[in-house]
Design a protein around this motif. Structure first.
Motif, PDB file in Angstrom:
ATOM      1  N   ARG A 267       0.938  -1.257   0.083  1.00 35.80           N
ATOM      2  CA  ARG A 267       0.082  -0.227  -0.051  1.00 35.80           C
ATOM      3  C   ARG A 267       0.679   1.024  -0.014  1.00 35.80           C
ATOM      4  NH1 ARG A 267      -3.954  -0.820   3.813  1.00 35.80           N
ATOM      5  NH2 ARG A 267      -4.445  -2.556   2.922  1.00 35.80           N
ATOM      6  N   LEU A 268       0.275   2.500  -0.163  1.00 36.43           N
ATOM      7  CA  LEU A 268       1.115   3.625  -0.174  1.00 36.43           C
ATOM      8  C   LEU A 268       0.583   4.991   0.448  1.00 36.43           C
ATOM      9  CD1 LEU A 268       3.375   5.238  -1.869  1.00 36.43           C
ATOM     10  CD2 LEU A 268       1.558   5.822  -3.633  1.00 36.43           C
ATOM     11  N   PHE A 269       1.035   5.262   1.232  1.00 32.29           N
ATOM     12  CA  PHE A 269       0.825   6.329   2.192  1.00 32.29           C
ATOM     13  C   PHE A 269       1.579   7.855   1.557  1.00 32.29           C
ATOM     14  CE2 PHE A 269       1.269   8.295   6.553  1.00 32.29           C
ATOM     15  CZ  PHE A 269       0.137   9.049   6.519  1.00 32.29           C
ATOM     16  N   VAL A 270       0.671   8.750   1.194  1.00 31.49           N
ATOM     17  CA  VAL A 270       1.250   9.979   0.454  1.00 31.49           C
ATOM     18  C   VAL A 270       1.008  11.153   1.597  1.00 31.49           C
ATOM     19  CG1 VAL A 270       1.080  11.406  -1.462  1.00 31.49           C
ATOM     20  CG2 VAL A 270       0.686   8.897  -1.805  1.00 31.49           C
ATOM     21  N   ILE A 271       2.078  11.823   1.655  1.00 33.61           N
ATOM     22  CA  ILE A 271       1.939  12.761   2.785  1.00 33.61           C
ATOM     23  C   ILE A 271       2.656  14.055   2.588  1.00 33.61           C
ATOM     24  CG2 ILE A 271       3.560  11.417   4.107  1.00 33.61           C
ATOM     25  CD1 ILE A 271       2.770  12.326   6.570  1.00 33.61           C
ATOM     26  N   GLY A 272       1.775  15.077   2.679  1.00 33.49           N
ATOM     27  CA  GLY A 272       2.462  16.311   2.495  1.00 33.49           C
ATOM     28  C   GLY A 272       2.794  16.989   1.349  1.00 33.49           C
ATOM     29  N   THR A 273       2.145  16.529   0.376  1.00 36.59           N
ATOM     30  CA  THR A 273       2.756  17.115  -1.078  1.00 36.59           C
ATOM     31  C   THR A 273       1.269  17.134  -2.073  1.00 36.59           C
ATOM     32  OG1 THR A 273       3.561  16.087  -3.257  1.00 36.59           O
ATOM     33  CG2 THR A 273       2.860  14.576  -1.755  1.00 36.59           C
ATOM     34  N   THR A 274       1.355  18.317  -3.129  1.00 38.59           N
ATOM     35  CA  THR A 274       0.276  18.196  -4.014  1.00 38.59           C
ATOM     36  C   THR A 274       0.727  17.300  -5.377  1.00 38.59           C
ATOM     37  OG1 THR A 274       1.800  20.011  -5.142  1.00 38.59           O
ATOM     38  CG2 THR A 274       0.275  20.678  -3.448  1.00 38.59           C
ATOM     39  N   ASN A 298      -2.900  15.417   3.046  1.00 40.23           N
ATOM     40  CA  ASN A 298      -2.756  16.932   2.789  1.00 40.23           C
ATOM     41  C   ASN A 298      -3.777  17.894   2.950  1.00 40.23           C
ATOM     42  OD1 ASN A 298      -0.512  18.387   0.954  1.00 40.23           O
ATOM     43  ND2 ASN A 298      -2.305  18.865   0.063  1.00 40.23           N
ATOM     44  N   VAL A 299      -3.402  19.067   3.342  1.00 43.16           N
ATOM     45  CA  VAL A 299      -4.352  20.080   3.396  1.00 43.16           C
ATOM     46  C   VAL A 299      -4.218  20.825   2.005  1.00 43.16           C
ATOM     47  CG1 VAL A 299      -4.935  22.137   4.663  1.00 43.16           C
ATOM     48  CG2 VAL A 299      -3.963  20.193   5.718  1.00 43.16           C
ATOM     49  N   GLY A 300      -5.282  20.971   1.480  1.00 49.93           N
ATOM     50  CA  GLY A 300      -5.341  21.628   0.026  1.00 49.93           C
ATOM     51  C   GLY A 300      -5.340  20.734  -1.089  1.00 49.93           C
ATOM     52  N   PRO A 301      -5.716  21.348  -2.160  1.00 47.10           N
ATOM     53  CA  PRO A 301      -5.760  20.488  -3.444  1.00 47.10           C
ATOM     54  C   PRO A 301      -4.630  19.764  -3.862  1.00 47.10           C
ATOM     55  CG  PRO A 301      -5.930  22.943  -4.434  1.00 47.10           C
ATOM     56  CD  PRO A 301      -5.783  22.681  -2.406  1.00 47.10           C
ATOM     57  N   THR A 302      -4.911  18.723  -4.518  1.00 46.48           N
ATOM     58  CA  THR A 302      -3.680  18.024  -5.064  1.00 46.48           C
ATOM     59  C   THR A 302      -4.166  17.583  -6.330  1.00 46.48           C
ATOM     60  OG1 THR A 302      -4.215  15.867  -4.509  1.00 46.48           O
ATOM     61  CG2 THR A 302      -3.343  17.106  -2.777  1.00 46.48           C
ATOM     62  N   ARG A 303      -2.818  17.023  -7.282  1.00 44.58           N
ATOM     63  CA  ARG A 303      -2.956  16.549  -8.492  1.00 44.58           C
ATOM     64  C   ARG A 303      -3.956  15.251  -8.301  1.00 44.58           C
ATOM     65  NH1 ARG A 303       1.927  16.473 -12.364  1.00 44.58           N
ATOM     66  NH2 ARG A 303       1.131  16.079 -14.278  1.00 44.58           N
ATOM     67  N   ALA A 304      -3.919  14.518  -7.269  1.00 43.80           N
ATOM     68  CA  ALA A 304      -4.731  13.412  -7.152  1.00 43.80           C
ATOM     69  C   ALA A 304      -6.033  13.221  -6.896  1.00 43.80           C
ATOM     70  CB  ALA A 304      -3.915  12.518  -6.219  1.00 43.80           C
ATOM     71  N   ASP A 305      -6.620  14.719  -6.683  1.00 41.93           N
ATOM     72  CA  ASP A 305      -8.054  14.783  -6.071  1.00 41.93           C
ATOM     73  C   ASP A 305      -8.900  14.370  -7.255  1.00 41.93           C
ATOM     74  OD1 ASP A 305      -6.906  15.973  -4.239  1.00 41.93           O
ATOM     75  OD2 ASP A 305      -7.776  18.195  -4.429  1.00 41.93           O
ATOM     76  N   GLY A 306      -9.916  13.472  -6.612  1.00 40.10           N
ATOM     77  CA  GLY A 306     -10.752  13.034  -7.277  1.00 40.10           C
ATOM     78  C   GLY A 306     -10.492  11.670  -8.267  1.00 40.10           C
ATOM     79  N   LEU A 307      -9.275  11.247  -8.045  1.00 39.64           N
ATOM     80  CA  LEU A 307      -8.886   9.891  -8.774  1.00 39.64           C
ATOM     81  C   LEU A 307      -9.497   8.722  -7.841  1.00 39.64           C
ATOM     82  CD1 LEU A 307      -5.001  10.179  -9.499  1.00 39.64           C
ATOM     83  CD2 LEU A 307      -7.035  10.459 -11.015  1.00 39.64           C
ATOM     84  N   PRO A 308     -10.238   7.817  -8.646  1.00 35.72           N
ATOM     85  CA  PRO A 308     -10.745   6.454  -7.721  1.00 35.72           C
ATOM     86  C   PRO A 308      -9.717   5.705  -7.348  1.00 35.72           C
ATOM     87  CG  PRO A 308     -11.177   6.518 -10.261  1.00 35.72           C
ATOM     88  CD  PRO A 308     -10.325   7.736 -10.041  1.00 35.72           C
TER      89      PRO A 308
END
Ligand SMILES: [Zn+2]
Length: 329
Positions: A267-274, A298-308
């Motif tokens: 699994r992958l834990f992504v933290i503190g990045t857009t 993450n706080v705020g929008p990221t490039r991954a937003d909305g990805l299933p």
């Protein structure tokens, strides 16, 4: 070739402004992160957001846009150009970086770095990939593990501010090069000593170059030649920090290792990045292709937003990571 500073596509930013933020309480976030991590071998991917509490400035603010719209980085092709123009780019870069290294060297890991180091040490999370060049994950883990073990567990995707390299493969510790810059430029060394004495803080960008007054002339700044090249009968002033510049590609071995870390984890834990930078975004894409669960903090929008397949928690890392350690270890 068209070069641009990586950015989050505007379509995502505008959608994100419309989307209601899914805020969670810190207790709920701790519980969800802890249960995610306790399920197995997790790879971690971090970015500028984890270093903000150490005083390292992020490129992007909460809305995902550049905090300093006038920020113009020097591009790779400019810095390595073998010409008088290239040398003047290096004069500008290295003078700003010479001054900017002072606050960078003073930064220390914050609770998020220490929490991740503790989770790595306890074997709860596996290897960590960071986009940061500030060495703070290294500094935190070095308190617990030996240097070779630290190098094995942390991959600096974009390199490190603590090394410099020349175009012929000679690598030096940044502190050594810093001393050479001082010897070659005594009056700037005096200026820097004065800054250190008074504790004045020059304004810096995240990669450690400082913002100097418009009136400063770079023309008399001396960029030292690579001594190893000199020993091989060649004069070479094309020395750059050992991190990836805008317009530069990541080394193949680093790219391969980043993929194998993601592929080898459950699994992958992504933290503190857009994830605005594609070299990092493609690792998340790879995890999703392989149907690995992804938890995103993450706080705020990221490039991954909305990805299933991406489960996102909007809460500052500093508010939860220490408690996650207590919950899991
Ligand atoms: Zn060299």
């Amino acid at each position: 070739m068209r070069l641009s500073v990586p950015n989050i596509p505007p379509s995502i930013l505008s959608k994100s402004a419309l989307r209601k933020t899914q805020g969670v309480s810190s207790a709920e976030a701790v519980q969800r992160i802890a249960s995610f991590l306790s399920l197995g071998h997790t790879a971690v991917l971090t970015g500028a957001g984890v270093s903000v509490d150490s005083g390292v400035k992020a490129y992007r603010g909460k809305d995902g846009r550049y905090m300093n719209p006038d920020y113009k980085p020097i591009f790779y092709q400019e810095l390595i150009e073998d010409s008088p123009r290239g040398y003047s780019f290096r004069q500008r870069y290295w003078l700003r970086s010479y001054i900017g290294f002072l606050p960078v060297r003073r930064t220390i890991p914050n609770p998020t770095h220490h929490a991740l180091a503790a989770l790595q040490h306890a074997g709860v999370v596996g290897p960590l990939i960071t986009q940061n060049v500030d060495g703070l994950h290294h500094a935190a883990l070095r308190r617990i593990l030996s240097e070779p073990e630290v190098d094995q567990r942390i991959l600096e995707l974009h390199g490190s501010i603590f090394k410099v390299n020349c175009q012929h493969g000679h690598v030096y510790p940044r502190t050594v090069f810093q001393a050479w810059l001082g010897e070659a430029n005594p009056h700037w060394r005096t200026f820097l000593a004065e800054l250190e004495r008074t504790g004045a803080q020059p304004k810096t960008n995240p990669d450690g170059d400082v913002v100097l007054d418009e009136s400063v002339s770079y023309d008399d700044f001396v960029v030292p030649h690579c001594p190893s090249c000199e020993g091989e009968g060649r004069r070479n002033s094309i020395i750059k920090p050992d991190f990836v510049f805008f317009g530069e590609t990541i080394r193949q071995d680093v790219k391969d290792r980043s993929y194998s870390i993601v592929e080898g984890a459950n699994r992958l834990f992504v933290i503190g990045t857009t994830l605005a930078t594609y070299s990092a975004f493609r690792l998340l894409k790879r995890a999703l292709e392989l149907r690995k669960p992804v938890l995103y903090l993450n706080v705020g929008p990221t490039r991954a937003d909305g990805l299933p397949g991406v489960d996102k928690l909007e809460i500052p890392t500093s508010a939860v990571m220490a408690d996650v350690v207590h919950a899991v270890v």
